[in-house]
Write a protein that holds these residues in place. Structure first.
Motif, PDB file in Angstrom:
ATOM      1  N   MET A 195       0.545  -1.207  -0.077  1.00 25.65           N
ATOM      2  CA  MET A 195       0.209   0.033   0.024  1.00 25.65           C
ATOM      3  C   MET A 195       0.364   1.386  -0.153  1.00 25.65           C
ATOM      4  SD  MET A 195      -3.307   0.903   2.331  1.00 25.65           S
ATOM      5  CE  MET A 195      -3.893  -0.972   2.385  1.00 25.65           C
ATOM      6  N   ARG A 196       1.813   1.002   0.740  1.00 28.99           N
ATOM      7  CA  ARG A 196       2.840   2.215   0.530  1.00 28.99           C
ATOM      8  C   ARG A 196       3.673   2.050  -0.376  1.00 28.99           C
ATOM      9  NH1 ARG A 196       5.755  -0.041   5.313  1.00 28.99           N
ATOM     10  NH2 ARG A 196       4.232   0.271   7.101  1.00 28.99           N
ATOM     11  N   HIS A 197       4.250   1.653  -1.463  1.00 30.13           N
ATOM     12  CA  HIS A 197       4.574   1.304  -2.722  1.00 30.13           C
ATOM     13  C   HIS A 197       3.547   2.174  -3.831  1.00 30.13           C
ATOM     14  CE1 HIS A 197       6.652   0.402  -6.409  1.00 30.13           C
ATOM     15  NE2 HIS A 197       5.552  -1.233  -6.642  1.00 30.13           N
ATOM     16  N   LEU A 198       2.309   1.909  -3.413  1.00 26.99           N
ATOM     17  CA  LEU A 198       1.354   2.102  -4.652  1.00 26.99           C
ATOM     18  C   LEU A 198       0.854   4.037  -4.359  1.00 26.99           C
ATOM     19  CD1 LEU A 198      -0.766  -0.863  -4.784  1.00 26.99           C
ATOM     20  CD2 LEU A 198       0.479  -0.176  -6.344  1.00 26.99           C
ATOM     21  N   GLN A 199       0.450   4.072  -3.280  1.00 25.29           N
ATOM     22  CA  GLN A 199       0.866   5.521  -3.289  1.00 25.29           C
ATOM     23  C   GLN A 199       1.742   6.173  -4.056  1.00 25.29           C
ATOM     24  OE1 GLN A 199       2.667   8.007  -1.552  1.00 25.29           O
ATOM     25  NE2 GLN A 199       4.096   6.539  -0.788  1.00 25.29           N
ATOM     26  N   GLY A 200       2.933   5.396  -4.362  1.00 24.45           N
ATOM     27  CA  GLY A 200       4.205   6.591  -4.728  1.00 24.45           C
ATOM     28  C   GLY A 200       3.704   6.033  -5.510  1.00 24.45           C
ATOM     29  N   VAL A 201       3.573   4.893  -6.080  1.00 24.01           N
ATOM     30  CA  VAL A 201       3.217   4.782  -7.820  1.00 24.01           C
ATOM     31  C   VAL A 201       2.440   5.461  -8.012  1.00 24.01           C
ATOM     32  CG1 VAL A 201       2.408   3.150  -9.377  1.00 24.01           C
ATOM     33  CG2 VAL A 201       4.156   1.678  -7.312  1.00 24.01           C
ATOM     34  N   HIS A 215       1.329   0.388 -17.412  1.00 24.20           N
ATOM     35  CA  HIS A 215       2.707   0.220 -16.660  1.00 24.20           C
ATOM     36  C   HIS A 215       2.480   0.684 -14.976  1.00 24.20           C
ATOM     37  CE1 HIS A 215       6.250  -0.967 -14.341  1.00 24.20           C
ATOM     38  NE2 HIS A 215       5.890   0.167 -13.495  1.00 24.20           N
ATOM     39  N   LEU A 216       0.791   1.736 -15.470  1.00 25.33           N
ATOM     40  CA  LEU A 216       0.230   1.785 -13.588  1.00 25.33           C
ATOM     41  C   LEU A 216      -0.546  -0.116 -13.484  1.00 25.33           C
ATOM     42  CD1 LEU A 216      -0.559   5.361 -13.628  1.00 25.33           C
ATOM     43  CD2 LEU A 216       0.688   3.945 -11.841  1.00 25.33           C
ATOM     44  N   ILE A 217      -1.477  -0.024 -14.558  1.00 25.66           N
ATOM     45  CA  ILE A 217      -2.497  -1.541 -14.147  1.00 25.66           C
ATOM     46  C   ILE A 217      -1.355  -2.183 -13.867  1.00 25.66           C
ATOM     47  CG2 ILE A 217      -3.748  -2.914 -15.274  1.00 25.66           C
ATOM     48  CD1 ILE A 217      -4.721  -0.704 -16.392  1.00 25.66           C
ATOM     49  N   GLU A 218      -0.248  -2.941 -14.354  1.00 20.07           N
ATOM     50  CA  GLU A 218       0.717  -4.078 -14.158  1.00 20.07           C
ATOM     51  C   GLU A 218       1.377  -3.534 -12.775  1.00 20.07           C
ATOM     52  OE1 GLU A 218       5.406  -5.439 -15.456  1.00 20.07           O
ATOM     53  OE2 GLU A 218       4.391  -3.527 -16.066  1.00 20.07           O
TER      54      GLU A 218
END
Length: 175
Positions: free
Chosen positions: A63-69, A153-156
């Motif tokens: 979840m932390r990673h995805l907010q950064g993504v 890439h975001l979906i990936e």
């Protein structure tokens, strides 16, 4: 349990035909919700659990990673802006990559709120940054790419990790 960060998630229907940007936007929201469904109903301890012994990855870390993504790709790459990242502690891996420190004590509820904020920021700028899907953007990871590649890439990023982690925590499977 009072330490449940992610409550009931309703996943939106996907647009399966029509203008490409509408299809891709709905699929991105679908995968955002699918990720949150993998986190739904878990305690703080479960979100921090490392069910795969060979990996440091947790659902909370993801979840932390995805907010950064969300912020890096939408704000930095597509909007050429300087995102305001939450100051999560990080470390540099042996390979030289920066990753979120799983010993971070930020409450899961706060990470969840930050994640939701990052997704909303992305939704608000979506039309502006995707008005020309063929526009090339600089990308240090992949070289120059077009907006379509960034959205795919975001979906990936969403589709890669959460299923295995959730299944290992409590046996929950499926979409």
């Amino acid at each position: 349990m009072d330490d449940i960060a992610v409550r009931k998630i309703v996943r939106p229907e996907r647009v399966v035909s029509g203008p490409w940007l509408e299809v891709i936007a709905s699929n991105l929201d679908y995968h955002r919700a699918t990720f949150l469904r993998k986190c739904e109903g878990l305690s703080e301890a479960q979100l921090r659990q490392r069910p795969v012994q060979s990996s440091a990855l947790t659902l909370l870390g993801l979840m932390r990673h995805l907010q950064g993504v969300e912020r890096a790709w939408f704000q930095r790459t597509l909007a050429a802006a300087s995102p305001q990242f939450f100051p999560y502690p990080t470390y540099v891996t042996v390979a030289g990559d920066e990753w979120y420190d799983e010993s971070d004590l930020t409450l899961a509820r706060d990470v969840y709120e930050d994640y939701l904020k990052a997704c909303e920021e992305s939704r608000q700028m979506f039309a502006r940054v995707t008005d020309d899907p063929a526009r090339l953007v600089q990308n240090p990871e992949f070289g120059d790419t077009d907006v379509r590649f960034v959205l795919e890439h975001l979906i990936e990023e969403y589709a890669r990790h959460a299923d295995l982690i959730r299944e290992a925590i409590d046996g929950a499977v499926g979409e």
